[in-house]
Design an enzyme around this catalytic site. Structure first.
Site, PDB file in Angstrom:
ATOM      1  N   GLY A  43     -16.267   4.981  18.187  1.00 35.49           N
ATOM      2  CA  GLY A  43     -16.733   6.315  18.526  1.00 35.49           C
ATOM      3  C   GLY A  43     -16.194   6.700  19.905  1.00 35.49           C
ATOM      4  N   SER A 110     -11.370   0.302  18.134  1.00 32.47           N
ATOM      5  CA  SER A 110     -11.236   1.644  18.672  1.00 32.47           C
ATOM      6  C   SER A 110     -12.034   1.728  19.978  1.00 32.47           C
ATOM      7  CB  SER A 110     -11.687   2.663  17.627  1.00 32.47           C
ATOM      8  OG  SER A 110     -11.292   3.957  17.977  1.00 32.47           O
ATOM      9  N   TRP A 111     -13.009   2.652  20.097  1.00 30.10           N
ATOM     10  CA  TRP A 111     -13.857   2.659  21.284  1.00 30.10           C
ATOM     11  C   TRP A 111     -14.533   1.309  21.487  1.00 30.10           C
ATOM     12  CZ3 TRP A 111     -15.282   4.376  25.820  1.00 30.10           C
ATOM     13  CH2 TRP A 111     -16.531   4.007  26.322  1.00 30.10           C
ATOM     14  N   ASP A 265      -0.939   3.838  13.427  1.00 28.17           N
ATOM     15  CA  ASP A 265      -2.209   4.326  13.958  1.00 28.17           C
ATOM     16  C   ASP A 265      -1.941   5.623  14.726  1.00 28.17           C
ATOM     17  OD1 ASP A 265      -4.600   4.773  15.368  1.00 28.17           O
ATOM     18  OD2 ASP A 265      -4.992   2.625  15.605  1.00 28.17           O
TER      19      ASP A 265
END
Length: 323
Positions: A43, A110-111, A265
Site C-alpha cells: 500500500g 511493494s510498500w 513491474d
C-alpha cells in the site's frame, strides 16, 4: 512451479492498541514455536488476507500477519491521524515485544519492502533475514514515475481514466489533486477518487490483465483505505529523508536478503531492486521474467515460496528438501 501452501486458520488473534486512536489487527498461524516471520503488507493501506499466510510452510514458520494503521481490519479505518513511517516502524517493535519475539524474519512486498527496510535499519539487531518483493524505495522519481509521468506512457488508456477525474488545470500535480479530494469533506467525491486511484494501480499490477486483481483493488472499503493512506504518504515523500533507504544500507549489509522482482513491474520498476541489490552485499536478486508487480503472478509466487524455504534452511540449518 511451487504451489502456495494450503489455506490455514490462525491459532491466535490480537487487537493490539498502539498510539491512540489506533488498534492493530494481528493474527498468528503455523507453528507456535516456529521460525518467526512477519508479513508486512503493501500500500500503504492494503491490509492482509488469507493469501498472506500461504507463502510459508506452517510446519516451520510462526506466521504473523497484521494490518498497519488505518488498513484492513485495524481501526479506525482509513485514518491518517498519527500515521507516518516512523509510527509504523514503532508499531512493529511494539508487536515484536508483545509477541515475545527476540528476532524475526521480515517478509514484505511493494510498500511492505519500504517499511521492512526502514524497520531493519532502525532495529538491525532484531532482524534475522529479509524476503522482499517488488522493491519500492519511495524516492521522488519512483512516485513521479507512477503518479505523474512514466507508467502513463505505457498504459495511456488506463491513465486517461485515472486523469479524467482531475481538471486540466490541476494535472501538473496529480498526487496533490487526488489528496485534496481524498481528504475533503465530500464523501461521494472521496469514494470516486479512491476507486479511480486504486483502479489505476490494480490495472498496472500484473503483466497480463486480471479482472480479479482490479476488482480486489476497487472494492470500496479497501480502495478508500489504500487511496487515502497511499496519497497521504506520497504527498509527504513517505516521511523519509531523500534517498534514506539506500543511504542507510550499511546498517543492515550483513543481514541475508532475498529480493524478488518482476522484470515488467510497471508500478515499481526494476531499477529499484537493482539499486538496492548493489548496496546490499548480503542480498540475492531474482528477476522474474514474464511477471509484473503482483505477488499473485505465478512466477513471483513460486519465487517467494522458494525464498521462504531457502531462508528457513539457511537460518535453521535444515537439510534441503529433495527435488
Amino acid at each position: 512451479m511451487q504451489l502456495l501452501y494450503p489455506s490455514i486458520k490462525p491459532y491466535a488473534r490480537h487487537d493490539l492498541a498502539v498510539e491512540p486512536p489506533h488498534v492493530l489487527y494481528v493474527d498468528e498461524s503455523g507453528r507456535e514455536d516456529g521460525l518467526p516471520v512477519v508479513f508486512i503488507h503493501g500500500g500503504p493501506g492494503g491490509g492482509c488476507d488469507e493469501l498472506s499466510r500461504r507463502f510459508f510452510d506452517p510446519s516451520v514458520y510462526r506466521i504473523i500477519t497484521y494490518d498497519q494503521r488505518g488498513a484492513g481490519r485495524s481501526t479506525p479505518h482509513a485514518s491518517l491521524e498519527n500515521n507516518t513511517t516512523a509510527h509504523l516502524v514503532a508499531d512493529l517493535e511494539v508487536l515484536r515485544q508483545h509477541l515475545g519475539i527476540d528476532q524475526w524474519v521480515l517478509f514484505g512486498g511493494s510498500w511492505g519492502s519500504t517499511l521492512a527496510l526502514a524497520y531493519a535499519q532502525a532495529h538491525p539487531q532484531r532482524v534475522m533475514g529479509m524476503i522482499l518483493r517488488g522493491i519500492f524505495l519511495c524516492r521522488d522519481e519512483d512516485i513521479h514515475w507512477f503518479y505523474q509521468q512514466g507508467a502513463s506512457r505505457i498504459f495511456p488508456d488506463y491513465w486517461e481514466e485515472y486523469e479524467s477525474l482531475i481538471p486540466e488545470a490541476e494535472r501538473g500535480d496529480m498526487v496533490g489533486a487526488y489528496y485534496r479530494r481524498l481528504t475533503g469533506d465530500d464523501e461521494i467525491c472521496q469514494m470516486h477518487a479512491a476507486r479511480a486511484w486504486s483502479a489505476w494501480e490494480g490495472r498496472c499490477a500484473t503483466l497480463r490483465p486480471s479482472a480479479q486483481v482490479v476488482d480486489r483493488f476497487t472494492e470500496c472499503r479497501r480502495a478508500l483505505a489504500m487511496a487515502r493512506i497511499e496519497c497521504h504518504y506520497f504527498i509527504h515523500k513517505a516521511f523519509l529523508e531523500p534517498n534514506q533507504l539506500l543511504r542507510d544500507m550499511p546498517k543492515i549489509a550483513h543481514i541475508p536478503g532475498i529480493l524478488v522482482h518482476g522484470r515488467y513491474d510497471m508500478i515499481c520498476p526494476l531499477d529499484n531492486a537493482l539499486a538496492l541489490h548493489r548496496n546490499w552485499p548480503g542480498s540475492e536478486l531474482q528477476i522474474i521474467r514474464d511477471a509484473g508487480h503482483s505477488a499473485g503472478e505465478p512466477g513471483i509466487a513460486d519465487a517467494l515460496v522458494r525464498a521462504t524455504q531457502s531462508m528457513a534452511q539457511r537460518l535453521l540449518k535444515l537439510a534441503p528438501e529433495a527435488e
